[in-house]
Design a protein around this motif. Structure first.
Motif, mmCIF file in Angstrom:
data_model
loop_
_atom_site.group_PDB
_atom_site.id
_atom_site.type_symbol
_atom_site.label_atom_id
_atom_site.label_comp_id
_atom_site.label_asym_id
_atom_site.label_seq_id
_atom_site.Cartn_x
_atom_site.Cartn_y
_atom_site.Cartn_z
ATOM 1 N N VAL A 468 0.834 -1.199 0.000
ATOM 2 C CA VAL A 468 0.000 0.000 0.000
ATOM 3 C C VAL A 468 0.871 1.252 0.000
ATOM 4 C CG1 VAL A 468 -1.859 -1.207 1.208
ATOM 5 C CG2 VAL A 468 -0.165 0.096 2.517
ATOM 6 N N SER A 469 0.221 2.386 -0.199
ATOM 7 C CA SER A 469 0.880 3.684 -0.099
ATOM 8 C C SER A 469 -0.157 4.696 0.381
ATOM 9 C CB SER A 469 1.481 4.112 -1.440
ATOM 10 O OG SER A 469 0.479 4.180 -2.438
ATOM 11 N N GLU A 470 0.278 5.870 0.685
ATOM 12 C CA GLU A 470 -0.630 6.921 1.133
ATOM 13 C C GLU A 470 -1.447 7.448 -0.045
ATOM 14 O OE1 GLU A 470 -0.180 8.447 5.087
ATOM 15 O OE2 GLU A 470 -0.885 6.555 4.254
ATOM 16 N N GLY A 471 -2.670 7.860 0.239
ATOM 17 C CA GLY A 471 -3.553 8.364 -0.803
ATOM 18 C C GLY A 471 -4.524 7.303 -1.247
ATOM 19 N N GLY A 472 -5.738 7.739 -1.589
ATOM 20 C CA GLY A 472 -6.756 6.787 -1.999
ATOM 21 C C GLY A 472 -6.546 6.271 -3.405
ATOM 22 N N VAL A 473 -7.540 5.538 -3.900
ATOM 23 C CA VAL A 473 -7.467 4.934 -5.232
ATOM 24 C C VAL A 473 -7.879 5.971 -6.265
ATOM 25 C CG1 VAL A 473 -8.358 3.117 -6.731
ATOM 26 C CG2 VAL A 473 -7.927 2.644 -4.311
ATOM 27 N N PRO A 474 -7.042 6.270 -7.246
ATOM 28 C CA PRO A 474 -7.399 7.257 -8.277
ATOM 29 C C PRO A 474 -8.681 6.868 -8.992
ATOM 30 C CG PRO A 474 -5.072 6.687 -8.424
ATOM 31 C CD PRO A 474 -5.681 5.739 -7.459
ATOM 32 N N GLY A 475 -9.498 7.868 -9.264
ATOM 33 C CA GLY A 475 -10.737 7.629 -9.990
ATOM 34 C C GLY A 475 -11.888 7.173 -9.133
ATOM 35 N N SER A 476 -11.669 7.013 -7.824
ATOM 36 C CA SER A 476 -12.751 6.588 -6.925
ATOM 37 C C SER A 476 -13.429 7.811 -6.309
ATOM 38 C CB SER A 476 -12.195 5.688 -5.828
ATOM 39 O OG SER A 476 -11.375 6.443 -4.941
ATOM 40 N N LEU A 477 -14.460 7.576 -5.520
ATOM 41 C CA LEU A 477 -15.129 8.674 -4.818
ATOM 42 C C LEU A 477 -14.187 9.380 -3.861
ATOM 43 C CD1 LEU A 477 -18.684 7.330 -3.867
ATOM 44 C CD2 LEU A 477 -18.124 9.165 -5.479
ATOM 45 N N PHE A 478 -13.218 8.655 -3.326
ATOM 46 C CA PHE A 478 -12.313 9.211 -2.319
ATOM 47 C C PHE A 478 -10.870 8.970 -2.795
ATOM 48 C CE2 PHE A 478 -16.094 7.367 -0.188
ATOM 49 C CZ PHE A 478 -16.727 8.561 0.148
ATOM 50 N N PRO A 479 -10.381 9.799 -3.722
ATOM 51 C CA PRO A 479 -9.100 9.507 -4.369
ATOM 52 C C PRO A 479 -7.862 9.986 -3.629
ATOM 53 C CG PRO A 479 -10.123 11.421 -5.375
ATOM 54 C CD PRO A 479 -11.078 10.942 -4.328
ATOM 55 N N GLY A 480 -8.028 10.715 -2.536
ATOM 56 C CA GLY A 480 -6.864 11.249 -1.840
ATOM 57 C C GLY A 480 -6.889 10.919 -0.369
ATOM 58 N N VAL A 481 -6.157 11.698 0.410
ATOM 59 C CA VAL A 481 -6.182 11.570 1.870
ATOM 60 C C VAL A 481 -7.302 12.473 2.373
ATOM 61 C CG1 VAL A 481 -4.927 12.029 3.997
ATOM 62 C CG2 VAL A 481 -3.746 10.993 2.048
ATOM 63 N N GLN A 482 -8.311 11.895 2.990
ATOM 64 C CA GLN A 482 -9.481 12.680 3.367
ATOM 65 C C GLN A 482 -10.354 11.908 4.350
ATOM 66 O OE1 GLN A 482 -10.376 12.319 -0.879
ATOM 67 N NE2 GLN A 482 -12.500 11.972 -0.290
ATOM 68 N N ASN A 483 -11.191 12.658 5.036
ATOM 69 C CA ASN A 483 -12.247 12.053 5.840
ATOM 70 C C ASN A 483 -13.383 11.655 4.913
ATOM 71 O OD1 ASN A 483 -10.809 12.652 8.245
ATOM 72 N ND2 ASN A 483 -11.614 14.740 8.212
ATOM 73 N N VAL A 484 -14.172 10.684 5.345
ATOM 74 C CA VAL A 484 -15.279 10.237 4.494
ATOM 75 C C VAL A 484 -16.586 10.321 5.273
ATOM 76 C CG1 VAL A 484 -13.769 8.705 3.197
ATOM 77 C CG2 VAL A 484 -15.060 7.795 5.126
ATOM 78 N N PRO A 485 -17.701 10.411 4.557
ATOM 79 C CA PRO A 485 -18.999 10.470 5.225
ATOM 80 C C PRO A 485 -19.507 9.094 5.634
ATOM 81 C CG PRO A 485 -19.285 10.706 2.873
ATOM 82 C CD PRO A 485 -17.808 10.644 3.110
ATOM 83 N N VAL A 486 -20.396 9.090 6.585
ATOM 84 C CA VAL A 486 -21.123 7.868 6.915
ATOM 85 C C VAL A 486 -21.889 7.413 5.679
ATOM 86 C CG1 VAL A 486 -23.067 6.961 8.251
ATOM 87 C CG2 VAL A 486 -21.349 8.386 9.366
ATOM 88 N N HIS A 487 -21.841 6.106 5.413
ATOM 89 C CA HIS A 487 -22.619 5.512 4.329
ATOM 90 C C HIS A 487 -23.903 4.968 4.962
ATOM 91 C CE1 HIS A 487 -18.893 6.061 2.380
ATOM 92 N NE2 HIS A 487 -18.926 5.036 1.535
ATOM 93 N N ILE A 488 -25.026 5.622 4.724
ATOM 94 C CA ILE A 488 -26.277 5.215 5.349
ATOM 95 C C ILE A 488 -26.655 3.819 4.857
ATOM 96 C CG2 ILE A 488 -28.721 5.761 5.601
ATOM 97 C CD1 ILE A 488 -27.914 8.724 5.263
ATOM 98 N N ARG A 489 -26.896 2.962 5.831
ATOM 99 C CA ARG A 489 -27.160 1.538 5.566
ATOM 100 C C ARG A 489 -26.020 0.883 4.803
ATOM 101 N NH1 ARG A 489 -33.527 1.891 3.734
ATOM 102 N NH2 ARG A 489 -34.380 2.457 5.779
ATOM 103 N N GLY A 490 -24.833 1.436 4.926
ATOM 104 C CA GLY A 490 -23.658 0.826 4.318
ATOM 105 C C GLY A 490 -23.502 1.088 2.837
#
Length: 787
Positions: A468-490
């Motif tokens: 692994v490395s730092e930073g999210g997966v390019p092209g995804s909803l969360f592509p960098g280093v960041q907080n994420v929202p709650v996913h309602i009902r997952g």
């Protein structure tokens, strides 16, 4: 234990603990079904069904947003018969097997349809929880007082009546409970039995006749300790205990068992580097807290020699990449959220005995974990890159590989490869000309000479690791280093408030320093591996106890939460844990403390009344015989046949006949027909807390008929003939010493001579007779069981 078949031992009288375990097991199964609905079924219904069969629109009069509505059905009648998928209109409709077809534009992917079918077959459980985590979540007093969440409190060893039996303070905790329950410990095990037990336990191999003779001749008080120290220092120790750990971290060498069918972009082709790192770490007695940090955040650790990259740190993070993930789903964001869930779930179970994954869709139903706790952790893993790319819709993912060499070495080789490629291209251009350039054209020969000169200087291919490395997966909803929202009902399609990255609030304290740089994996690793974490050290101590005795002090090694059964010996667990941490998190010292105890060195014999009183051996008044694991059975066959190759490291083979240790025979996720699976190897799809022991006819058929077993019988017979060529009785004694660590008794000698009674005047018949005897001895219970 004689080499004739053994009887099944047990009692028909249910114990209190057996009933308690049954109750807790039912509760755990209910929780598992709830979790399956929330993580697999509800999101699927929302994505594929509710648009046409929900509160706003009801095609055909059917709603699919509650269990009651599905049971009621629509114009075509009830859509659901719980427990009977074949009778359920809903399952027939998604299978497109009749006039009614859902979705009407095309069938659901088989994996999705399979999850819905499984849900119906399991009773169509529909939990009533309807929302994401709420601000009203309250920690109960029972949760606050739960034993596993309390600091480790090392108690003084208790006073016991029988002062002669304990060899160490560990034994005093065991003896105190035995005396409290009106029982006594068993007699010490026979020395032959004990050496066989500890040698298999610590190395996964039987003792050789030479090792057995040396131990029997050593009558000094330190004789057994000397053996233990030798076994712990053996390279075979790490190979044996690595397999235990690989079960916990859902390790697989490959997805596809067929080498020709593997797609290199998404197959874990470099997983073996992680396996070999685990072996080395255990053989070096790496402190277990460091072992943890390497696997969660090894890529962020500085190299001990100060030179980047830190290869061991990168390889260790294969732990986070080698999951049982869907690889080619059309819904890439759903796939990525499942990968993050796998990482959270495995970290929680493997290191802390926490079912963190149960808080993905709602607050945990039993433990003090909220859904916001889950997404605080999810932010850490969404901010971690484990894929090179997600791939196209319906296409395969590409796992991230990182080079295990300095950047300048990587760049130098890449530059040379580009030069070689450019020269090859120029040669190809010359060859395309009309008329064709002669093979001996001076310009062409000069290009080839320059190319060959560069190829001769080309360094070896750079070794790569899934890391692994730092930073999210390019092209995804969360592509960098960041907080994420709650996913309602997952579900990522319904996002709630953003949650700062942090550790679980109740377990790590409500006020935590904010994570301001990086993913937060280093902070997570430090918290998990902290001596102040009440769970981590207890969990690994319990696992080691389980792997030595067959059952842990806590019966559910992956779950120390409130659905678990409390430890049978809580004071002993904390005493061992405190000493484990004080010893620098040394697994080797923990092994030594356990196997040198009188508790470990008991025989398996006990009075009938004691077996009735304690049928499950919960109070450890005897040693519980158990069957060897699949790998130990195969390795022992190879060893006694004189064939075992102990060379370490390297990619796994798909050939069962290769005489390497079973650790180096592939574990493939999609192949459940292997020898190891037949003998109850762990399922590599999820963290395994222990192996079951089944007794089924195909196991006997394998031992009787499989070419591998027959070949080892032949090699064993040849070995016996070489080592004892003249005296049949000596040959039989040699066989028993090799396989069972003891000489045969008179009845066994007579029976063996009958089986092996060939004719010296007919060499072929004589050879076949000894091969038959070798085969019989390999198939005996005594060979594959430990007393």
């Amino acid at each position: 234990m004689a080499f004739s078949p053994s009887c099944v031992r047990g009692s028909s009288m249910p114990s209190f603990w057996g009933l308690a375990a049954l109750f807790l097991g039912c509760a755990a199964h209910a929780a598992e079904r709830d979790d399956f609905f929330e993580t697999a079924v509800r999101p699927m219904l929302v994505e594929h069904c509710i648009g046409c069969h929900g509160p706003k629109k009801q095609s055909g009069g059917l709603r699919l947003d509650s269990r009651e509505a599905i049971l009621k059905g629509g114009e075509s009648g009830s859509a659901l018969v719980p427990g009977q998928p074949a009778q359920s209109l809903l399952i027939r409709a998604i299978g497109h097997t009749g006039e009614l077809r859902m979705p009407p534009k095309g069938k659901l992917p088989p994996a999705v349809a399979g999850k819905l079918t499984r849900w119906v077959a399991d009773g169509a459980v529909w939990p009533q929880s309807d929302t994401a985590a709420t601000a009203t979540f309250q920690i109960s007093e029972a949760q606050r007082r739960w034993w596993a969440y309390q600091p480790v409190r090392p108690a003084l060893p208790p006073v016991v009546k029988n002062q002669q039996w304990p060899r160490s303070d560990l034994d005093r905790f065991i003896l105190a409970e035995l005396e409290n329950h009106g029982m006594a410990p068993a007699q010490p095990a026979d020395r032959r039995v004990l050496l066989r037990r500890v040698t298999f336990d610590l190395t996964g191999l039987p003792p050789t006749p030479v090792e057995m003779a040396a131990f029997l001749q050593d009558t000094s008080p330190a004789a057994f300790a000397t053996v233990v120290d030798r076994l712990l220092a053996s390279p075979t120790h790490g190979q044996r205990w690595a397999r235990h750990w690989l079960d916990v971290v859902r390790y697989a060498d490959f997805h596809d068992g067929n080498p020709k069918a593997r797609n290199p972009v998404c197959e874990p082709l470099e997983a073996w580097r992680y396996r070999d790192w685990v072996v080395r770490a255990l053989n070096q007695d790496m402190p277990f807290d460091r072992f943890i940090v390497h696997q969660i955040a090894g890529d962020l650790m500085p190299a001990p020699n100060g030179q980047a990259p830190y290869a061991d740190g990168l390889v260790a993070t294969t732990f986070l990449v080698n999951g049982a993930w869907d690889r080619g789903d059309a819904d890439k964001e759903k796939m990525l959220s499942d990968m993050v869930d796998d990482q959270i779930d495995t970290v929680g179970k493997a290191f802390m005995g926490l079912t963190l994954g149960c808080a993905r869709c709602h607050d945990h139903k039993f433990d003090p974990l909220t859904q916001t706790d889950y997404y605080a952790l999810a932010g850490i893993f969404y901010s971690t890159r484990m894929l090179q790319e997600l791939g196209t819709k319906g296409g395969e993912i590409t796992l991230q590989r990182r080079p295990l060499a300095p950047a300048e070495q990587v760049d130098r080789r890449a530059a040379l490869v580009r030069q070689v490629d450019a020269l090859n291209a120029r040669v190809a251009d010359l060859d395309k000309k009309t008329p064709k350039t002669p093979a001996d054209d001076p310009a062409r020969l000069q290009l080839l000479a320059e190319r060959d000169r560069l190829k001769a200087t080309l360094p070896p291919e750079i070794p790569m690791a899934m890391a692994v490395s730092e930073g999210g997966v390019p092209g995804s909803l969360f592509p960098g280093v960041q907080n994420v929202p709650v996913h309602i009902r997952g579900s990522y399609t319904r996002l709630g408030p953003v949650v700062p990255r942090r550790m679980p609030g109740f377990l790590a304290a409500a006020s935590q320093p904010p994570i301001t740089t990086g993913s937060g994996r280093r902070e997570l690793a430090d918290w998990v591996a902290s001596a102040n974490n009440p769970l981590t050290a207890r969990v690994i101590v319990n696992r080691v106890w389980q792997w030595h005795f067959g059952a842990g002090l806590v019966d559910t090694p992956n779950n120390f939460g409130m659905l678990s059964q409390p430890p049978s010996h809580p004071a002993l667990l904390d005493w061992l844990t405190a000493r484990f941490v004080a010893d620098g998190w040394s697994l080797r010292k923990l092994h030594r403390r356990i196997v040198l105890s009188a508790t470990y060195q008991q025989s398996g014999a006990a009075p009938p009344e004691q077996r009735i009183k304690d049928p499950d051996n919960r109070w450890l008044g005897r040693f519980a015989p158990r069957r060897l694991e699949a790998e130990a059975i195969r390795d022992a066959m190879l060893l006694v046949a004189g064939r075992l190759d102990l060379s370490p490291d390297g990619p796994a083979t798909d050939d069962l006949a290769v005489p390497r240790r079973s650790l180096y025979v592939q574990t493939a996720r999609w192949d459940r027909s292997s020898f190891a699976t037949l003998f109850d190897a762990a399922n590599p799809d999820a963290s395994g807390e222990g192996r079951g022991v089944s007794t089924v006819a195909p196991q006997a058929l394998f031992l009787l008929n499989h070419g591998f077993v027959l070949a080892q019988a032949g090699h064993l017979a040849e070995r016996l003939a070489r080592e004892e060529p003249l005296d049949p009785a000596a040959r039989i004694r040699r066989a028993f010493l090799l396989l069972y660590g003891r000489p045969p008794d008179a009845a066994e000698m007579a029976l063996a001579r009958t089986i092996g009674a060939g004719s010296p005047s007919a060499p072929a018949a004589d050879k076949a007779a000894w091969r038959d005897l070798a085969h019989v001895l390999l198939c005996a219970n005594e060979f594959i069981y430990l007393d």
